[in-house]
Design a protein around this motif. Sequence first.
Motif, PDB file in Angstrom:
ATOM      1  N   ILE A  64       0.831  -1.200   0.000  1.00  0.00           N
ATOM      2  CA  ILE A  64       0.000   0.000   0.000  1.00  0.00           C
ATOM      3  C   ILE A  64       0.864   1.249   0.000  1.00  0.00           C
ATOM      4  CG2 ILE A  64      -1.708   1.304   1.318  1.00  0.00           C
ATOM      5  CD1 ILE A  64      -2.713  -1.340   2.410  1.00  0.00           C
ATOM      6  N   VAL A  65       1.904   1.249   0.821  1.00  0.00           N
ATOM      7  CA  VAL A  65       2.787   2.405   0.897  1.00  0.00           C
ATOM      8  C   VAL A  65       3.575   2.560  -0.394  1.00  0.00           C
ATOM      9  CG1 VAL A  65       4.705   3.430   2.169  1.00  0.00           C
ATOM     10  CG2 VAL A  65       2.935   2.190   3.398  1.00  0.00           C
ATOM     11  N   VAL A  66       4.014   1.454  -0.981  1.00  0.00           N
ATOM     12  CA  VAL A  66       4.741   1.515  -2.249  1.00  0.00           C
ATOM     13  C   VAL A  66       3.833   2.060  -3.349  1.00  0.00           C
ATOM     14  CG1 VAL A  66       5.898   0.136  -4.017  1.00  0.00           C
ATOM     15  CG2 VAL A  66       6.338  -0.320  -1.607  1.00  0.00           C
ATOM     16  N   PHE A  67       2.569   1.665  -3.364  1.00  0.00           N
ATOM     17  CA  PHE A  67       1.631   2.217  -4.334  1.00  0.00           C
ATOM     18  C   PHE A  67       1.572   3.740  -4.239  1.00  0.00           C
ATOM     19  CE2 PHE A  67      -1.044  -1.908  -4.026  1.00  0.00           C
ATOM     20  CZ  PHE A  67      -0.141  -2.555  -4.865  1.00  0.00           C
ATOM     21  N   ALA A  68       1.676   4.250  -3.020  1.00  0.00           N
ATOM     22  CA  ALA A  68       1.599   5.692  -2.796  1.00  0.00           C
ATOM     23  C   ALA A  68       2.932   6.395  -3.024  1.00  0.00           C
ATOM     24  CB  ALA A  68       1.111   5.979  -1.371  1.00  0.00           C
ATOM     25  N   GLY A  69       3.944   5.653  -3.447  1.00  0.00           N
ATOM     26  CA  GLY A  69       5.236   6.259  -3.729  1.00  0.00           C
ATOM     27  C   GLY A  69       6.159   6.339  -2.538  1.00  0.00           C
ATOM     28  N   GLY A  70       5.896   5.562  -1.489  1.00  0.00           N
ATOM     29  CA  GLY A  70       6.730   5.591  -0.294  1.00  0.00           C
ATOM     30  C   GLY A  70       7.368   4.251  -0.011  1.00  0.00           C
ATOM     31  N   ILE A  71       7.842   4.104   1.203  1.00  0.00           N
ATOM     32  CA  ILE A  71       8.457   2.857   1.668  1.00  0.00           C
ATOM     33  C   ILE A  71       8.218   2.769   3.165  1.00  0.00           C
ATOM     34  CG2 ILE A  71      10.729   3.844   2.159  1.00  0.00           C
ATOM     35  CD1 ILE A  71      10.113   0.403   0.564  1.00  0.00           C
ATOM     36  N   ASP A  72       8.056   1.557   3.669  1.00  0.00           N
ATOM     37  CA  ASP A  72       7.837   1.361   5.097  1.00  0.00           C
ATOM     38  C   ASP A  72       8.661   0.173   5.562  1.00  0.00           C
ATOM     39  OD1 ASP A  72       7.013   1.194   7.679  1.00  0.00           O
ATOM     40  OD2 ASP A  72       4.876   1.144   7.255  1.00  0.00           O
ATOM     41  N   LEU A  73       9.768   0.470   6.212  1.00  0.00           N
ATOM     42  CA  LEU A  73      10.650  -0.581   6.719  1.00  0.00           C
ATOM     43  C   LEU A  73      10.240  -1.065   8.109  1.00  0.00           C
ATOM     44  CD1 LEU A  73      14.116   0.839   5.610  1.00  0.00           C
ATOM     45  CD2 LEU A  73      12.666  -0.811   4.429  1.00  0.00           C
ATOM     46  N   SER A  74       9.167  -0.513   8.649  1.00  0.00           N
ATOM     47  CA  SER A  74       8.768  -0.872  10.011  1.00  0.00           C
ATOM     48  C   SER A  74       7.655  -1.911  10.053  1.00  0.00           C
ATOM     49  CB  SER A  74       8.313   0.387  10.772  1.00  0.00           C
ATOM     50  OG  SER A  74       7.154   0.955  10.189  1.00  0.00           O
ATOM     51  N   VAL A  75       7.225  -2.433   8.901  1.00  0.00           N
ATOM     52  CA  VAL A  75       6.081  -3.356   8.907  1.00  0.00           C
ATOM     53  C   VAL A  75       6.388  -4.629   9.697  1.00  0.00           C
ATOM     54  CG1 VAL A  75       4.968  -2.523   6.797  1.00  0.00           C
ATOM     55  CG2 VAL A  75       6.837  -4.181   6.627  1.00  0.00           C
ATOM     56  N   GLY A  76       7.624  -5.128   9.617  1.00  0.00           N
ATOM     57  CA  GLY A  76       7.975  -6.315  10.378  1.00  0.00           C
ATOM     58  C   GLY A  76       7.947  -6.065  11.872  1.00  0.00           C
ATOM     59  N   ALA A  77       8.405  -4.893  12.297  1.00  0.00           N
ATOM     60  CA  ALA A  77       8.394  -4.562  13.721  1.00  0.00           C
ATOM     61  C   ALA A  77       6.971  -4.316  14.217  1.00  0.00           C
ATOM     62  CB  ALA A  77       9.268  -3.327  13.968  1.00  0.00           C
ATOM     63  N   ILE A  78       6.120  -3.691  13.393  1.00  0.00           N
ATOM     64  CA  ILE A  78       4.719  -3.505  13.763  1.00  0.00           C
ATOM     65  C   ILE A  78       4.046  -4.862  13.930  1.00  0.00           C
ATOM     66  CG2 ILE A  78       2.494  -2.609  13.005  1.00  0.00           C
ATOM     67  CD1 ILE A  78       3.980  -0.374  11.561  1.00  0.00           C
ATOM     68  N   PHE A  79       4.324  -5.768  13.019  1.00  0.00           N
ATOM     69  CA  PHE A  79       3.804  -7.138  13.112  1.00  0.00           C
ATOM     70  C   PHE A  79       4.218  -7.788  14.431  1.00  0.00           C
ATOM     71  CE2 PHE A  79       5.221 -11.548  12.626  1.00  0.00           C
ATOM     72  CZ  PHE A  79       4.017 -12.196  12.370  1.00  0.00           C
ATOM     73  N   ALA A  80       5.485  -7.660  14.780  1.00  0.00           N
ATOM     74  CA  ALA A  80       5.982  -8.289  16.009  1.00  0.00           C
ATOM     75  C   ALA A  80       5.363  -7.657  17.252  1.00  0.00           C
ATOM     76  CB  ALA A  80       7.509  -8.177  16.059  1.00  0.00           C
ATOM     77  N   GLY A 236      -0.100  -9.711  12.775  1.00  0.00           N
ATOM     78  CA  GLY A 236       0.426 -10.049  14.086  1.00  0.00           C
ATOM     79  C   GLY A 236      -0.608 -10.683  14.995  1.00  0.00           C
ATOM     80  N   LEU A 237      -1.858 -10.259  14.863  1.00  0.00           N
ATOM     81  CA  LEU A 237      -2.941 -10.841  15.663  1.00  0.00           C
ATOM     82  C   LEU A 237      -3.124 -12.319  15.336  1.00  0.00           C
ATOM     83  CD1 LEU A 237      -5.484 -10.609  17.500  1.00  0.00           C
ATOM     84  CD2 LEU A 237      -6.746  -9.919  15.442  1.00  0.00           C
ATOM     85  N   PHE A 238      -3.179 -12.658  14.064  1.00  0.00           N
ATOM     86  CA  PHE A 238      -3.349 -14.062  13.680  1.00  0.00           C
ATOM     87  C   PHE A 238      -2.130 -14.895  14.075  1.00  0.00           C
ATOM     88  CE2 PHE A 238      -6.723 -12.446  10.942  1.00  0.00           C
ATOM     89  CZ  PHE A 238      -7.671 -13.443  11.088  1.00  0.00           C
ATOM     90  N   TYR A 239      -0.954 -14.300  13.961  1.00  0.00           N
ATOM     91  CA  TYR A 239       0.255 -15.019  14.345  1.00  0.00           C
ATOM     92  C   TYR A 239       0.253 -15.314  15.844  1.00  0.00           C
ATOM     93  CZ  TYR A 239       5.237 -16.234  14.260  1.00  0.00           C
ATOM     94  OH  TYR A 239       6.438 -16.892  14.364  1.00  0.00           O
ATOM     95  N   ALA A 240      -0.202 -14.371  16.646  1.00  0.00           N
ATOM     96  CA  ALA A 240      -0.269 -14.578  18.089  1.00  0.00           C
ATOM     97  C   ALA A 240      -1.226 -15.704  18.439  1.00  0.00           C
ATOM     98  CB  ALA A 240      -0.701 -13.281  18.781  1.00  0.00           C
ATOM     99  N   ALA A 241      -2.391 -15.723  17.793  1.00  0.00           N
ATOM    100  CA  ALA A 241      -3.360 -16.773  18.075  1.00  0.00           C
ATOM    101  C   ALA A 241      -2.861 -18.140  17.604  1.00  0.00           C
ATOM    102  CB  ALA A 241      -4.688 -16.441  17.394  1.00  0.00           C
ATOM    103  N   ALA A 246       5.728 -14.998  22.108  1.00  0.00           N
ATOM    104  CA  ALA A 246       6.283 -13.703  21.706  1.00  0.00           C
ATOM    105  C   ALA A 246       7.765 -13.695  22.054  1.00  0.00           C
ATOM    106  CB  ALA A 246       5.570 -12.552  22.425  1.00  0.00           C
ATOM    107  N   GLY A 247       8.568 -13.203  21.131  1.00  0.00           N
ATOM    108  CA  GLY A 247      10.005 -13.109  21.348  1.00  0.00           C
ATOM    109  C   GLY A 247      10.575 -11.920  20.618  1.00  0.00           C
TER     110      GLY A 247
END
Length: 342
Positions: A64-80, A236-241, A246-247
């Motif tokens: 979604i961010v790439v479509f808008a012309g950006g980049i988001d390197l924090s998606v993995g950390a948000i997931f965690a 992240g919610l589905f991964y937790a269930a 968590a680590g």
Amino acid sequence: MLSRYPVFRRRFGDSLDAAVPLLVMCGLFAAFALLVPNYLSGSNLQQLMRDYAEPCLVALALGIVVFAGGIDLSVGAIFALANFTALYLFRIEMWPLPVAVLGVLSVGAVIGAINGVLIAYLKTRAFLTTLAMLLILRAGLDFVTNAYTIELANAWRDTEGWYWLGAGYFLGVPSNMVILLVVALALHLFLTRLRPGLHIMATGADRKAARHAGINTRRVTLLAYVLSGLIAALAGLFYAARQSSAGSDTGLGWEVTALTAVVLGGVSLSGGGGSVGRVMIGSAILFLLMSGLLRMNMPGGASSALIGATLLGAVGIHIQWSRRRARSRSVRSPVSDQRGAP
């Protein structure tokens, strides 16, 4: 062939762009079906779908961010962080499941909003901003996981809803895969039918032109990052269930995997191009490759190296393909102008 026959390029170039990743995905699936025993069994296909859903959601969040012309390197950390938050709210704080779900999604949306405000309104660089957010979230995750290690290990709570999120099925399809398909369809309709989604694509294609057309590009950028954080938190919610753990290493490197999936799907990193389907196909290519090689006993370090090599190769091919198409268009334009001249 495309370089020698411009007419063929003009008529079928865009279709070929979308067809190549799909053919690669089908080829990988067929190859591992032949090489891996019981690959086509019902239980294995269900497990593949369940393992595929969360990385694909993270790839969609980045897309979604790439479509808008950006980049988001924090998606993995948000997931965690969403994974930890789900376990903390549901099992330690004993929140009702619907309230805990809203809390987890709110965490992702707030982090995405912070990224969006910094990038869209304070004019910070997207790469550096999200990289800094990645480091901050990882540090915070290290702190909270160390602080609540014992509580998380001893806490146990389960409900039918929580069980369905982690191990449920709908018509034989894993629950997280069902939600992935729903999210993907909703996101496709949003980007192709609704005005805010069309504005995201227009902003990524040409921010200056979109601004001149009356689009509030800052608001659009903010919306893209909020949606990104929201979808990453959902993963992240589905991964937790599903994993119930968590680590500090949860989701480590998933931002690189998501970026590789986006590039493999043929999505333009300059923004404004690509689709939800392409992101899903690129994610499927990478997932099939990594899971298949893992079942063939490839070492983990070799798998990481393969991800890097795949990303470099996909970027190189994408750049060369884009240059050839740009040259063919520049050559074709004067010819068309001369034909149309009186």
